[in-house]
Design an enzyme around this catalytic site. Sequence first.
Site, PDB file in Angstrom:
ATOM      1  N   GLU A 138     -74.061   1.569  30.495  1.00 51.15           N
ATOM      2  CA  GLU A 138     -74.457   2.483  31.565  1.00 51.15           C
ATOM      3  C   GLU A 138     -74.796   3.852  30.993  1.00 51.15           C
ATOM      4  OE1 GLU A 138     -74.444   0.808  34.292  1.00 51.15           O
ATOM      5  OE2 GLU A 138     -74.395   2.167  36.004  1.00 51.15           O
ATOM      6  N   ARG A 143     -83.491  -0.783  33.178  1.00 53.25           N
ATOM      7  CA  ARG A 143     -83.436  -2.136  33.703  1.00 53.25           C
ATOM      8  C   ARG A 143     -84.756  -2.495  34.394  1.00 53.25           C
ATOM      9  NH1 ARG A 143     -81.553  -4.088  38.811  1.00 53.25           N
ATOM     10  NH2 ARG A 143     -80.992  -6.265  38.565  1.00 53.25           N
ATOM     11  N   CYS A 172    -101.679   6.667  62.479  1.00 55.83           N
ATOM     12  CA  CYS A 172    -100.748   7.815  62.380  1.00 55.83           C
ATOM     13  C   CYS A 172    -100.509   8.134  60.900  1.00 55.83           C
ATOM     14  CB  CYS A 172     -99.431   7.479  63.065  1.00 55.83           C
ATOM     15  SG  CYS A 172     -98.168   8.731  62.774  1.00 55.83           S
ATOM     16  N   SER A 195     -77.867  -8.054  37.764  1.00 52.77           N
ATOM     17  CA  SER A 195     -76.630  -7.398  38.182  1.00 52.77           C
ATOM     18  C   SER A 195     -75.807  -8.410  38.965  1.00 52.77           C
ATOM     19  CB  SER A 195     -76.890  -6.124  38.974  1.00 52.77           C
ATOM     20  OG  SER A 195     -77.922  -6.326  39.858  1.00 52.77           O
ATOM     21  N   LYS A 218     -66.923  -2.978  45.234  1.00 55.51           N
ATOM     22  CA  LYS A 218     -67.265  -1.575  45.511  1.00 55.51           C
ATOM     23  C   LYS A 218     -66.141  -0.936  46.319  1.00 55.51           C
ATOM     24  CE  LYS A 218     -71.964  -1.321  44.806  1.00 55.51           C
ATOM     25  NZ  LYS A 218     -72.913  -0.394  45.224  1.00 55.51           N
ATOM     26  N   CYS A 276     -94.986  11.067  69.258  1.00 52.90           N
ATOM     27  CA  CYS A 276     -94.829  10.990  67.808  1.00 52.90           C
ATOM     28  C   CYS A 276     -94.853  12.395  67.198  1.00 52.90           C
ATOM     29  CB  CYS A 276     -95.955  10.147  67.214  1.00 52.90           C
ATOM     30  SG  CYS A 276     -95.946  10.181  65.413  1.00 52.90           S
ATOM     31  N   GLU A 325     -63.111  -4.081  34.720  1.00 45.05           N
ATOM     32  CA  GLU A 325     -63.649  -2.867  34.097  1.00 45.05           C
ATOM     33  C   GLU A 325     -64.095  -1.882  35.174  1.00 45.05           C
ATOM     34  OE1 GLU A 325     -66.818  -4.081  31.395  1.00 45.05           O
ATOM     35  OE2 GLU A 325     -65.835  -6.003  31.124  1.00 45.05           O
ATOM     36  N   CYS A 355     -94.252   4.607  67.150  1.00 46.17           N
ATOM     37  CA  CYS A 355     -95.534   5.265  67.335  1.00 46.17           C
ATOM     38  C   CYS A 355     -96.574   4.139  67.290  1.00 46.17           C
ATOM     39  CB  CYS A 355     -95.790   6.265  66.201  1.00 46.17           C
ATOM     40  SG  CYS A 355     -97.500   6.821  66.174  1.00 46.17           S
ATOM     41  N   GLU A 377     -69.462  23.987   9.561  1.00 50.63           N
ATOM     42  CA  GLU A 377     -69.903  23.000   8.546  1.00 50.63           C
ATOM     43  C   GLU A 377     -71.013  22.114   9.114  1.00 50.63           C
ATOM     44  OE1 GLU A 377     -65.929  22.154   5.853  1.00 50.63           O
ATOM     45  OE2 GLU A 377     -65.961  21.456   7.920  1.00 50.63           O
ATOM     46  N   LYS A 433     -66.432   0.321  37.254  1.00 52.72           N
ATOM     47  CA  LYS A 433     -67.873   0.197  37.472  1.00 52.72           C
ATOM     48  C   LYS A 433     -68.480   1.591  37.378  1.00 52.72           C
ATOM     49  CE  LYS A 433     -71.191  -1.780  40.693  1.00 52.72           C
ATOM     50  NZ  LYS A 433     -72.049  -0.640  40.658  1.00 52.72           N
ATOM     51  N   TYR A 438     -70.958  -1.908  27.635  1.00 52.82           N
ATOM     52  CA  TYR A 438     -70.093  -2.906  28.267  1.00 52.82           C
ATOM     53  C   TYR A 438     -70.587  -4.344  28.206  1.00 52.82           C
ATOM     54  CZ  TYR A 438     -73.155  -1.625  32.233  1.00 52.82           C
ATOM     55  OH  TYR A 438     -74.214  -1.342  33.028  1.00 52.82           O
ATOM     56  N   LYS A 470     -65.250  -9.768  35.303  1.00 55.37           N
ATOM     57  CA  LYS A 470     -66.021 -10.779  34.558  1.00 55.37           C
ATOM     58  C   LYS A 470     -65.064 -11.855  34.061  1.00 55.37           C
ATOM     59  CE  LYS A 470     -68.839  -7.038  32.767  1.00 55.37           C
ATOM     60  NZ  LYS A 470     -68.932  -6.096  31.674  1.00 55.37           N
ATOM     61  N   ASP A 479     -70.922   4.621  37.487  1.00 56.49           N
ATOM     62  CA  ASP A 479     -71.970   4.886  38.467  1.00 56.49           C
ATOM     63  C   ASP A 479     -73.120   5.660  37.823  1.00 56.49           C
ATOM     64  OD1 ASP A 479     -73.196   4.747  40.848  1.00 56.49           O
ATOM     65  OD2 ASP A 479     -71.963   6.234  41.867  1.00 56.49           O
ATOM     66  N   CYS A 496     -98.343  12.552  65.027  1.00 56.64           N
ATOM     67  CA  CYS A 496     -99.700  12.465  65.566  1.00 56.64           C
ATOM     68  C   CYS A 496     -99.761  12.716  67.062  1.00 56.64           C
ATOM     69  CB  CYS A 496    -100.320  11.112  65.224  1.00 56.64           C
ATOM     70  SG  CYS A 496     -99.571   9.757  66.126  1.00 56.64           S
TER      71      CYS A 496
HETATM   72  S1  IVH Z   1     -71.808  -5.831  33.347  1.00 56.29           S
HETATM   73  C1  IVH Z   1     -74.838  -9.311  34.712  1.00 56.29           C
HETATM   74  N1  IVH Z   1     -70.034  -3.919  33.326  1.00 56.29           N
HETATM   75  O1  IVH Z   1     -72.948  -2.256  37.811  1.00 56.29           O
HETATM   76  C2  IVH Z   1     -74.417  -7.910  34.919  1.00 56.29           C
HETATM   77  N2  IVH Z   1     -71.957  -3.624  34.692  1.00 56.29           N
HETATM   78  O2  IVH Z   1     -73.747  -5.390  39.154  1.00 56.29           O
HETATM   79  C3  IVH Z   1     -73.926  -7.288  33.659  1.00 56.29           C
HETATM   80  N3  IVH Z   1     -72.065  -1.464  35.826  1.00 56.29           N
HETATM   81  O3  IVH Z   1     -76.153  -3.103  37.460  1.00 56.29           O
HETATM   82  C4  IVH Z   1     -73.445  -5.927  33.889  1.00 56.29           C
HETATM   83  N4  IVH Z   1     -70.191  -0.652  35.024  1.00 56.29           N
HETATM   84  O4  IVH Z   1     -75.449  -1.261  35.923  1.00 56.29           O
HETATM   85  C5  IVH Z   1     -71.205  -4.336  33.833  1.00 56.29           C
HETATM   86  N5  IVH Z   1     -68.412  -2.297  33.146  1.00 56.29           N
HETATM   87  C6  IVH Z   1     -69.564  -2.703  33.643  1.00 56.29           C
HETATM   88  C7  IVH Z   1     -70.329  -1.906  34.520  1.00 56.29           C
HETATM   89  C8  IVH Z   1     -71.527  -2.409  35.039  1.00 56.29           C
HETATM   90  C9  IVH Z   1     -71.238  -0.418  35.798  1.00 56.29           C
HETATM   91  C10 IVH Z   1     -73.275  -1.543  36.656  1.00 56.29           C
HETATM   92  C11 IVH Z   1     -74.445  -2.221  36.029  1.00 56.29           C
HETATM   93  C12 IVH Z   1     -74.872  -3.334  36.979  1.00 56.29           C
HETATM   94  C13 IVH Z   1     -73.901  -3.228  38.129  1.00 56.29           C
HETATM   95  C14 IVH Z   1     -73.120  -4.539  38.285  1.00 56.29           C
END
Ligand code: IVH
Length: 658
Positions: free
Chosen positions: A165, A131, A421, A79, A306, A400, A108, A416, A32, A110, A217, A282, A112, A403
């Site tokens: 993201e 960004r 160079c 960020s 991290k 080096c 939340e 060097c 469909e 993070k 987000y 947050k 990648d 060079c």
């Molecule tokens: S909030 C003021 N929420 O991680 C920053 N960021 O430093 C507002 N990221 O560069 C971002 N998951 O690209 C936010 N659930 C999430 C995220 C997230 C990944 C990234 C974002 C930012 C860095 C946080």
Amino acid sequence: MIESRIKELIEIINKASYEYYVLDHPTITDQEYDDYYKELLSLEEKYPEFKKEDSPTNRVGGEVLDQFTKVTHKVPMLSFDDIFNEDEIVAFDERIRKTISNPTYTVEPKMDGLSGSLIYQKGVLVQAATRGDGITGENITNNVRTIKSVPLHLKKDIDIEVRGEIYMSKASFEKANIEREKKKEPLFANPRNAAAGSVRQLDSKITASRNLDFMAYFLPNPEDYGIKTQSESLEFLRELGFVTNHKLNTVAHNAKEVIAVIDEFSQKRESLPYEIDGVVLKVNSLADEEKLGFTSRVPRWGIAYKFPAVEVLTTLKEIKFTVGRTGKITPNAIFSPVHVAGSLVSKATLHNEDYCNDKDVRIGDVVSIRKAGDVIPEVVEVKLERRKENTTPFQMITECPMCGSTLIKKDAHHFCPNTHCPARNIEGLIHFVSRDAMYIDGFGERIIEDFYNMGYLKTFVDFYFLKNHKEELMELEGFGSKSISNLLESIEESKKNPLDRLLFAIGIRYVGKKTAKILAEYYQTMENFLQTTYEELVAIDNIGEMIAKSIIEYIHDEKNLKLISELKALGLTMEYHGTNIISNEIFQDKTFVLTGTLEQMTREEASAEIEKRGGKVTGSVTKKTSVVLVGKDPGSKYEKAKTLGITIWNESEFLEQL
Ligand code: IVH
């Protein structure tokens, strides 16, 4: 009516996509879907005048761009600061509690990938941007339209900016690499690089083929929609038709709860269909966020935790020496590609001779590689017990590799000494155009190497003379007249860059991005900077003896002075433009009203400071007023601001924000 049928088909198909890609709950069959799609396509072909911006046929990509245009973010895209352990979470919570008595946090995953900003007008996606440097990003609208989980038309016909993201799922990453292997193309190191590379394709068909995803987000202007908490923002985003991480996003009330959620996420991490590299915390209440505000760089109301670095074992195949832009020689371990923390890694730093000798690293050894986030992978340990016979101890090179000059040793590193160079020069040129430096778009490392080898580029001054070789450059394979014109335009544009970028770009040893900014703020002009003394430099906060010595060496070198005066003659700005990111965010586009007598400055001076940062000063308080600045003995404006619930600053708060 053709047009109304087109509209209807768009609605049906967009709804079906939403159900399939966002809700994971299709209500129509693939057959469909295909039939509706074909009908729409053929109508649009016949009646192109009725083609709509939110049409799903825009998702396949098509238009090939010469370059990305730049987009200035209305609210800077910042960020968070990164933290790496539980103690830092406790410290963050304690810091927040100094201002907020009973905070709650959203925790939340993070994601990648790379952050993106999407702008909708009357519910229709009209612009998407990367960004970039936080202030200016690249317009990637065509590419983002190909992302199936990005709604082309929201469920509400509102104007809104949404951030989130852009990422590649683990499955799409594997698939993309299988394809690349077949085509003998270099493999993507990790899903983040794959996503970043895919979204920066000039041909949106390529992006479409990579199967990217989007997770929403963040709302930069939640107050416009009556939203009071980050949880509500996430809920609102879901109602608009976005994918949010609603099953994983959690609310926590203290450090202990946050740590428990992090434990849970790190256990789930492997089984998630996408890579996460940590957790974002947050402060939930937006009023609390406002109270906490920003430092000079980052929001105080959030932090990024991290996950710890991951280590894996591999066998060392070769040690290769590279030459950096300062001439520094780095030994690198080369091994068969291994997966470390979501990245495919085949090279890791061995830092310097002492590092290699201390670890007694030898070709053929089993070594452990560590990788954390964006940090360059490093060899952390040699498994001596697994060493085979007949291995040879590490031997530092004496010449080096580029060079042939005899290397000199300074502290732990070899250099060097040859300022001509090729390796040093090329690295220096690559640095000059890089994003945090002069941000000249369109130069890959390969182009710089080629232009260098062809003699067009020797020093960074030569970038500005490339326009004299336009005809010859256009003859080169892989360059059209349009791409050369764009490149030259980017180069001309870079002349307007402020002093801090230039000071970073010219590559003074130890002068990184932050130091360059401090210097530019202090000296304001290149002329002042060039007249500085060692004593003056060390008296500046955060400028140590090593940096000062290096600057003095640089500005007393005739060759460098000549290059800078050539840049000046070419019309580069060489001045500091002031206004940093944060002041923009706080003052930009906001309306201020002043009342009462200020003690540290006149009302005129205060107004000038506000206007310098992009704010407006008006005479009377209305619902639209953003902040009322209250001095001594304020008038009725103060009462009115209180009744209307408008943010009120006293003079010291104002000075702090400045
Ligand atoms: S909030 C003021 N929420 O991680 C920053 N960021 O430093 C507002 N990221 O560069 C971002 N998951 O690209 C936010 N659930 C999430 C995220 C997230 C990944 C990234 C974002 C930012 C860095 C946080």
